[in-house]
Design an enzyme around this catalytic site. Structure first.
Site, PDB file in Angstrom:
ATOM      1  N   HIS A  87       0.819  -1.216   0.000  1.00  0.00           N
ATOM      2  CA  HIS A  87       0.000   0.000   0.000  1.00  0.00           C
ATOM      3  C   HIS A  87       0.855   1.269   0.000  1.00  0.00           C
ATOM      4  CE1 HIS A  87       0.016  -0.218   4.578  1.00  0.00           C
ATOM      5  NE2 HIS A  87       0.004   1.093   4.440  1.00  0.00           N
ATOM      6  N   ASN A 214      -9.015  -5.099   6.769  1.00  0.00           N
ATOM      7  CA  ASN A 214      -8.141  -4.045   7.275  1.00  0.00           C
ATOM      8  C   ASN A 214      -8.405  -3.830   8.764  1.00  0.00           C
ATOM      9  OD1 ASN A 214      -6.208  -2.035   7.113  1.00  0.00           O
ATOM     10  ND2 ASN A 214      -7.600  -0.480   6.308  1.00  0.00           N
ATOM     11  N   TRP A 215      -7.352  -3.701   9.552  1.00  0.00           N
ATOM     12  CA  TRP A 215      -7.399  -3.544  11.016  1.00  0.00           C
ATOM     13  C   TRP A 215      -7.933  -4.793  11.715  1.00  0.00           C
ATOM     14  CZ3 TRP A 215      -4.704   0.658  11.999  1.00  0.00           C
ATOM     15  CH2 TRP A 215      -4.828   1.795  11.195  1.00  0.00           C
ATOM     16  N   ASP A 223       1.066  -7.778   2.091  1.00  0.00           N
ATOM     17  CA  ASP A 223       1.193  -6.330   1.875  1.00  0.00           C
ATOM     18  C   ASP A 223       2.669  -5.905   1.765  1.00  0.00           C
ATOM     19  OD1 ASP A 223       0.746  -3.643   1.736  1.00  0.00           O
ATOM     20  OD2 ASP A 223      -0.454  -3.496   3.547  1.00  0.00           O
ATOM     21  N   ASN A 329      -9.000   3.711   4.945  1.00  0.00           N
ATOM     22  CA  ASN A 329      -8.080   3.381   6.029  1.00  0.00           C
ATOM     23  C   ASN A 329      -8.258   4.346   7.205  1.00  0.00           C
ATOM     24  OD1 ASN A 329      -5.878   1.834   7.073  1.00  0.00           O
ATOM     25  ND2 ASN A 329      -4.518   3.540   6.620  1.00  0.00           N
ATOM     26  N   GLY A 654       2.149   5.170   9.808  1.00  0.00           N
ATOM     27  CA  GLY A 654       3.553   5.501   9.511  1.00  0.00           C
ATOM     28  C   GLY A 654       4.465   4.329   9.831  1.00  0.00           C
ATOM     29  N   SER A 656       3.673   1.561   8.959  1.00  0.00           N
ATOM     30  CA  SER A 656       3.479   0.712   7.786  1.00  0.00           C
ATOM     31  C   SER A 656       4.798   0.564   7.058  1.00  0.00           C
ATOM     32  CB  SER A 656       2.498   1.380   6.829  1.00  0.00           C
ATOM     33  OG  SER A 656       1.208   1.123   7.232  1.00  0.00           O
ATOM     34  N   PHE A 672       2.441  -4.011   8.853  1.00  0.00           N
ATOM     35  CA  PHE A 672       1.513  -3.237   8.025  1.00  0.00           C
ATOM     36  C   PHE A 672       0.227  -2.834   8.727  1.00  0.00           C
ATOM     37  CE2 PHE A 672      -1.742  -6.382   6.692  1.00  0.00           C
ATOM     38  CZ  PHE A 672      -1.119  -7.570   7.035  1.00  0.00           C
ATOM     39  N   ASP A 673      -0.035  -3.325   9.920  1.00  0.00           N
ATOM     40  CA  ASP A 673      -1.332  -2.991  10.508  1.00  0.00           C
ATOM     41  C   ASP A 673      -1.343  -3.284  12.006  1.00  0.00           C
ATOM     42  OD1 ASP A 673      -3.818  -1.917  10.218  1.00  0.00           O
ATOM     43  OD2 ASP A 673      -4.739  -3.640   9.253  1.00  0.00           O
TER      44      ASP A 673
HETATM   45  N1  ASP Z   1      -2.144   0.386   8.788  1.00  0.00           N
HETATM   46  C1  ASP Z   1      -1.388   1.456   9.356  1.00  0.00           C
HETATM   47  C2  ASP Z   1      -0.818   2.390   8.332  1.00  0.00           C
HETATM   48  O1  ASP Z   1      -1.384   2.474   7.272  1.00  0.00           O
HETATM   49  C3  ASP Z   1      -0.377   0.977  10.319  1.00  0.00           C
HETATM   50  C4  ASP Z   1      -0.967   1.125  11.669  1.00  0.00           C
HETATM   51  O2  ASP Z   1      -1.606   2.148  11.926  1.00  0.00           O
HETATM   52  O3  ASP Z   1      -0.792   0.238  12.495  1.00  0.00           O
HETATM   53  O4  ASP Z   1       0.130   3.127   8.573  1.00  0.00           O
END
Ligand code: ASP
Length: 736
Positions: A87, A214-215, A223, A329, A654, A656, A672-673
């Site tokens: 992403h 997502n999440w 990813d 997001n 960030g 990510s 990534f998440d």
């Molecule tokens: N998915 C988040 C991002 O896009 C990463 C996170 O917030 O844990 O930066």
């Protein structure tokens, strides 16, 4: 290797306090890492000496951790290859998805340098040196300065330091502020603008599960993407050119082919963007009660508008998908923050903890100032809520809404700021930002869809029109007049956009060089509106600067007392600087009676697959899945190739793309998440639910082999992974 298995984690918090293997929050700066007790780090599981990770004199492994397009990333070869999230390279993929060619859908693996895809706005920032400048910044504030003057003095000194630092060729410099002024660091980095995509999996791997997953956990998203950083013949940053060569980084991460297991120690290394833990309770309430709920509502509406454009014309998908992904997001994140704050009763807990610190400080003369500081911070936010909050929120969001308006605001602001000397300008409009502003103005053309911009504009104007009377903005009021009806607002939106030239790429690029007078002479309705809205924004910005000046005076006092009360060092809020968080691969209990394992398997993809987006894995991957347990990337303990893993890392937006390292500093995954329950982690670390999610490197390598064989051989060779033995036993893993 040391492991910490916590079958009862979450139930036995008291044991955890005394246990070195318990989940430890904290986003530590490289310098703080060196200050931590060595014994404690070793007990957590770290096997390399901390000075191998970072030394102010010589750098260290953390020099391999870079910032890329606002995400984190890490060098993984001596040929300048970096790994980050899929992403994080999405904008670049979008740039190259033209006509028949759809690299978003199909992915890309470059066979030779000529086949690598340049990113017109891709920038890699490589850390070089950190110097503390707190005393110098503080000394710049004149005696008796009010909060606005204080902000301006600090801002100017920061810009001067940056200008001096960037006088050295090829430097990218920044003065980073930690907790509003507890610490200021001058960070010198190298900025590389020639960054090209080497590998991205197809969207059906890189975004598997899409917004639904997502999440969430369990997760099966690959990813990742890999890009190459290019430099000139002397290995220095250079503008994009066919003459450039792959950059040879001073450090790069080696991949641990044997990966991680439940309980293993890990470090998440990257550039977390923003958290809110240093806020006092009243400031936290503003985020919880106003900011996040309203952001969720606004972005949901903008998503609806964009989604209806896509539903009406599928060809619009690739145009809007990057913006839609970003909105989705943030929308889900905002809802997660609100829910998490409620569920964890974070506000109540914050108030009660704050009460204890206040009582403690009130009894100690040396900490009494902190009591007044807490009151000052609380009163400032209360008064903001009562006076101009709604207006300021909307003005801030206007810079993220209709693309034509965003572009018009950039053009008019750039023209206005150029009337001042470089050091007096807003930092986003200094000469050093010129090229990146221009690149964005060019790139945004690919994300622009005329009809959608019109509807977004209408929505934004409706919101401005509905502001409480004392907060209304002149730019909109002058144009609306008496008729505030929906048709009148629609006509206004149409009028602003229909005859504007801003949406036209060539016209826009010409406007970039024009002065305020020349732009005014165009009598372009959108430019004129942006000039006027800019006036409203200046008022709102000045008030924000006052609040920042106040925070720079008061928050450090409060934070020092907070730290003294706790009796141990605390980490500063995330601010987009390099941090390391320490944790363990660990299961969790999201809800009563629900237990979640920390690693997912390739078999789980087959199980989840519905054949419909976003659960539609490539046929080749599904066909190879039954053989995954036999592959060289399989984990014996898991009986399959691991796809993603959860750990107790302390991460946020960030983070990510953050490389996740094992105890020996080897790469085991790419963050990534986070899990849904952990989104409100931005307000405080809760070991029971603090879980970050990473792609397992073994899955990355397996998909490369399965989907790209034999074309993947050269890349695997570059990663030093061609010809490893099949499988891996736990004994191998522990034997080091
Ligand atoms: N998915 C988040 C991002 O896009 C990463 C996170 O917030 O844990 O930066």
């Amino acid at each position: 290797m040391k492991r910490c298995l916590h079958i009862l984690t979450g139930l036995l918090a008291i044991i955890m306090l005394a246990d070195p293997c318990s989940a430890v929050g904290g986003k530590w700066t490289p310098q703080q890492l060196l200050q931590h007790d060595r014994q404690w780090l070793a007990e957590l599981g770290l096997q390399v000496p901390p000075q191998d990770l970072w030394s102010d004199a010589e750098g260290g492994l953390l020099q391999a951790i870079v910032q890329l397009n606002g995400c984190s990333a890490g060098f993984i070869s001596e040929q300048g290859l970096v790994i980050t999230n899929h992403h994080c390279a999405f904008g670049l993929l979008q740039e190259h998805s033209v006509g028949e060619r759809d690299v978003i859908r199909d992915g890309h693996l470059a066979q030779d340098p000529a086949d690598e895809l340049p990113g017109s706005t891709a920038v890699a920032i490589v850390p070089h040196r950190f110097t503390e400048v707190t005393a110098e910044i503080e000394a710049s504030v004149p005696e008796g300065a009010d909060d606005l003057a204080r902000f301006q003095a600090i801002d100017r000194r920061k810009k001067e330091l940056v200008a001096t630092c960037e006088a050295t060729p090829f430097r990218h410099c920044r003065v980073a502020t930690y907790d509003d002024g507890l610490l200021y660091l001058l960070i010198e980095s190298l900025e590389f603008r020639d960054v090209r995509l080497v590998y991205a999996p197809p969207r059906s791997v890189g975004e598997y599960g899409g917004d639904v997953d997502n999440w969430m956990w369990p997760r099966h998203t690959g990813d990742v993407s890999m890009l190459r950083v290019y430099a000139d013949a002397e290995n220095r940053p250079a503008d994009p050119s066919a003459e450039n060569r792959p950059y040879r980084p001073s450090q790069f991460l080696k991949i641990a082919p044997r990966g991680v297991e439940d309980g293993d120690f890990v470090m998440v290394t990257g550039y977390p963007f923003r958290t809110y833990r240093s806020l006092v309770a009243a400031e936290m309430a503003e985020r919880a009660e106003l900011y996040f709920p309203q952001r969720a509502q606004l972005y949901r509406r903008w998503m609806d508008i964009m989604e209806s454009s896509v539903a009406a014309d599928a060809a619009v998908e690739n145009v809007l998908s990057s913006r839609l992904k970003g909105l989705a997001n943030r929308e889900k994140n905002s809802r997660g923050q609100v829910k998490g704050i409620e569920r964890g009763q974070l506000l109540e807990k914050k108030r009660s903890a704050e009460g204890e610190v206040l009582a403690w400080a009130a009894e100690r003369p040396e900490h009494r100032q902190a009591v007044a500081a807490q009151r000052g911070l609380s009163e400032a936010v209360e008064s903001w809520r009562q006076t101009s909050w709604q207006r300021d929120f909307l003005l801030e969001q206007a810079t993220r809404g209709p693309l034509d308006l965003q572009m018009a605001l950039t053009l008019t602001r750039w023209a206005k700021e150029r009337q001042k000397s470089d050091l007096e300008r807003h930092e986003d409009f200094q000469d050093r930002r010129r090229d990146s502003l221009l690149r964005s103005l060019r790139r945004d053309q690919k994300q622009r869809h005329g009809a959608t911009e019109g509807r977004l504009m209408e929505d934004l104007l409706q919101r401005f029109a509905a502001l409480p009377e004392p907060q209304r903005v002149a730019a909109v009021e002058q144009r609306l007049g008496e008729d505030r009806s929906a048709p009148a607002i629609r006509r206004l939106a149409e009028g602003l956009l229909a005859s504007s030239q801003v949406g036209d790429l060539d016209a826009r690029l010409a406007m970039f060089e024009e002065s305020v007078e020349t732009l005014r002479q165009r009598h372009d309705p959108l430019l004129d509106f942006a000039f006027d809205l800019g006036q409203d924004m200046t008022i709102s910005e000045e008030q924000e600067q006052r609040r920042l000046g106040l925070a720079s005076r008061l928050r450090p006092l409060w934070r020092r007392t907070y730290e003294a009360y706790l009796g141990h060092p605390i980490d500063a809020d995330a601010n987009g600087t390099l941090r390391v968080s320490l944790g363990h691969v660990r299961r969790y209990y999201p809800r009563d009676a629900v237990f979640m394992e920390p690693l997912t398997r390739v078999a789980g993809i087959v199980e989840k697959d519905t054949g419909e987006e976003p659960f539609k894995a490539p046929d080749a991957l599904l066909a190879a899945a039954p053989g995954a347990p036999e592959s060289r990337w399989a984990s014996e303990d898991l009986g399959d190739v691991p796809v993603c893993f959860m750990a107790t890392g302390d991460t946020t937006g960030g983070s990510s793309g953050s490389p996740v390292l094992n105890a020996r500093g080897e790469l085991v995954g790419v963050n990534f998440d986070r899990v849904w329950e952990n989104i409100a982690n931005d307000f405080g670390y809760n070991p029971d639910i603090a879980r970050n999610i990473s792609v397992d490197m073994r899955y990355v390598l397996w998909t490369l082999e399965v989907l790209e064989h034999p074309r993947s051989q050269a890349l695997l060779q570059e990663l030093g992974l061609a010809g490893l033995p099949l499988g891996a036993s736990s004994a191998d893993r522990d034997g080091n």
